[in-house]
Write an enzyme that holds these catalytic residues in place. Structure first.
Site, PDB file in Angstrom:
ATOM      1  N   TRP A   1       0.834  -1.197   0.000  1.00  0.00           N
ATOM      2  CA  TRP A   1       0.000   0.000   0.000  1.00  0.00           C
ATOM      3  C   TRP A   1       0.868   1.244   0.000  1.00  0.00           C
ATOM      4  CZ3 TRP A   1      -3.154  -0.346   5.270  1.00  0.00           C
ATOM      5  CH2 TRP A   1      -2.292  -0.631   6.325  1.00  0.00           C
ATOM      6  N   ASN A   2       0.226   2.362  -0.328  1.00  0.00           N
ATOM      7  CA  ASN A   2       0.942   3.637  -0.454  1.00  0.00           C
ATOM      8  C   ASN A   2       0.208   4.731   0.308  1.00  0.00           C
ATOM      9  OD1 ASN A   2       2.830   2.730  -2.677  1.00  0.00           O
ATOM     10  ND2 ASN A   2       0.868   2.401  -3.672  1.00  0.00           N
TER      11      ASN A   2
ATOM     12  N   HIS B   1      -7.495  19.519  -6.601  1.00  0.00           N
ATOM     13  CA  HIS B   1      -7.582  19.882  -8.022  1.00  0.00           C
ATOM     14  C   HIS B   1      -6.425  19.286  -8.827  1.00  0.00           C
ATOM     15  CE1 HIS B   1     -10.955  22.740  -7.359  1.00  0.00           C
ATOM     16  NE2 HIS B   1     -10.479  22.635  -6.137  1.00  0.00           N
TER      17      HIS B   1
ATOM     18  N   HIS C   1     -10.450  15.938 -12.309  1.00  0.00           N
ATOM     19  CA  HIS C   1     -11.091  16.333 -11.064  1.00  0.00           C
ATOM     20  C   HIS C   1     -12.353  17.149 -11.280  1.00  0.00           C
ATOM     21  CE1 HIS C   1      -8.657  19.956 -11.803  1.00  0.00           C
ATOM     22  NE2 HIS C   1      -9.550  20.598 -11.074  1.00  0.00           N
TER      23      HIS C   1
ATOM     24  N   ASP D   1     -14.865  20.299  -9.917  1.00  0.00           N
ATOM     25  CA  ASP D   1     -14.899  21.592  -9.217  1.00  0.00           C
ATOM     26  C   ASP D   1     -16.294  21.816  -8.641  1.00  0.00           C
ATOM     27  OD1 ASP D   1     -12.307  22.158  -9.969  1.00  0.00           O
ATOM     28  OD2 ASP D   1     -12.804  23.921 -11.170  1.00  0.00           O
TER      29      ASP D   1
ATOM     30  N   HIS E   1     -15.601  26.313  -4.723  1.00  0.00           N
ATOM     31  CA  HIS E   1     -14.245  26.569  -5.222  1.00  0.00           C
ATOM     32  C   HIS E   1     -14.069  28.040  -5.604  1.00  0.00           C
ATOM     33  CE1 HIS E   1     -10.474  26.129  -7.257  1.00  0.00           C
ATOM     34  NE2 HIS E   1     -10.952  26.122  -8.479  1.00  0.00           N
TER      35      HIS E   1
ATOM     36  N   HIS F   1     -15.379  29.635 -14.357  1.00  0.00           N
ATOM     37  CA  HIS F   1     -15.479  29.499 -12.906  1.00  0.00           C
ATOM     38  C   HIS F   1     -16.506  30.485 -12.337  1.00  0.00           C
ATOM     39  CE1 HIS F   1     -11.653  27.376 -13.522  1.00  0.00           C
ATOM     40  NE2 HIS F   1     -11.848  26.834 -12.339  1.00  0.00           N
TER      41      HIS F   1
HETATM   42 MN    MN Z   1     -10.218  22.696 -10.479  1.00  0.00          MN
END
Ligand code: MN
Length: 263
Positions: free
Chosen positions: A65-66, A73, A77, A79, A83, A211
Site C-alpha cells: 500500500w501507499n 484539483h 477532477h 470543481d 471553489h 469558474h
Molecule cells: Mn479545479
C-alpha cells in the site's frame, strides 16, 4: 412491477450484453501528470505524490500500500461551487453536500478539436454552440457539456503550454459560458485542459468566466478529461461522483461515460 424497475433491469442487461459501452474519461494519477501552476506569489496546488508504506516486506509482509498526497484539483477532477468566490455562499456548494442526484447526468460533446489544433487560445463561441444545436438539437437542461479539443492527447509540456505570459489553452468565451449557464441551464462544463477556462482567462472580463458563472450559479466543472473523441455528440450518461471531503472545493475522481454500443 414498476417502470423504474424495468428501466434498471434493461440497463443491467444492456451492460452485460455489451449493448452499452463504458468509456473511461479519466487520466491516470501519477507524479508525471502536470498540475496547475499559478504565479509564484500565490498559493500552489500540490502535484500527485505517492510514498510506499510496505510491499510484501519487513514493513508489511503480506501487503502492499501507499500513502498519497495531492490537491483537491490534481489530475482528472471535479470543481464544486465553493471553489469560486461567486459560489461561496450557495447552499450545498461543497463536494460533501452536493445532492448525489447531480453525480449521474446526461452529457453532450461539442467538438472544437479542429479549431483548437489551429489556435491554442481557441474560444468556444455562441455561434459554435448554435451550429452544434442546428445539427444535434438544443443543449439539454441539467446536462454536462463536454468540450472536445483533443488536448488530452498532448504531452506534458504542450499540455500545459506555459509561455512567458502564462498558459495558452482553449476554452469557452465569456458569452459562450454565459449562454450555456443562463440560457441552457447546463449542469456543468467538462474540458480536457487543466481548467474549465481558457489558459489566458485572467485577461477575460470577468476573469475566469467559466469558474465565475458556473460556480456562481451552483454548477460544476470537470477538468483533465480524456477519450472525449470516443463519445457521440448526444446520448451519453455520465457518472462523475467526487470524493466526500468535508467542505471540499473539489476532488479527483473516476469519470465514466456510458454510451450505446455501435452495432
Ligand atoms: Mn479545479
Amino acid at each position: 412491477m414498476t417502470s423504474s424497475k424495468n428501466a434498471l433491469q434493461a440497463m443491467a442487461m444492456a451492460l452485460t450484453s455489451g449493448g452499452v459501452r463504458i468509456v473511461d474519461l479519466t487520466q491516470t494519477l501519477s507524479p508525471d501528470f502536470p498540475a496547475l501552476v499559478l504565479p509564484p506569489e500565490l498559493g500552489q496546488c500540490a502535484p500527485f505524490r505517492m510514498e510506499e508504506v510496505s510491499r510484501y516486506d519487513e514493513r508489511g509482509p503480506a501487503w502492499y500500500w501507499n500513502n498519497i498526497t495531492l490537491s483537491e484539483h490534481t489530475g482528472t477532477h471535479f470543481d464544486a461551487p465553493i471553489h469560486w468566490v461567486t459560489g461561496r455562499d450557495l447552499p450545498n456548494n461543497a463536494v460533501d453536500s452536493i445532492p448525489v442526484e447531480r453525480f449521474i447526468a446526461s452529457a453532450v460533446v461539442i467538438d472544437c478539436s479542429k479549431q483548437a489544433a489551429q489556435n491554442d487560445d481557441y474560444e468556444l463561441s455562441v455561434e459554435d454552440i448554435e451550429a452544434w444545436e442546428a445539427l444535434h438539437g438544443r443543449v439539454p437542461r441539467d446536462a454536462w457539456v463536454l468540450l472536445r479539443t483533443d488536448w488530452s492527447k498532448r504531452k506534458a509540456i504542450d499540455y500545459v503550454n506555459l509561455r512567458d505570459d502564462g498558459p495558452h489553452t482553449p476554452g469557452p468565451s465569456v458569452a459562450a459560458i454565459r449562454f450555456l449557464v443562463e440560457e441552457r441551464g447546463i449542469l456543468g462544463l467538462g474540458t480536457e485542459t487543466i481548467g474549465t477556462d481558457i489558459g489566458q482567462a485572467a485577461h477575460q472580463n470577468p476573469a475566469y468566466p467559466a469558474h465565475h458563472y458556473l460556480h456562481g450559479n451552483g454548477r460544476y466543472g470537470l477538468q483533465c478529461l480524456c477519450n472525449l473523441d470516443q463519445l457521440p455528440p448526444t446520448g451519453t450518461l455520465l457518472i462523475a461522483a467526487p470524493l466526500k471531503i468535508k467542505q471540499g472545493s473539489g476532488s479527483p475522481l473516476r469519470v465514466l461515460a456510458l454510451v450505446n454500443a455501435v452495432r
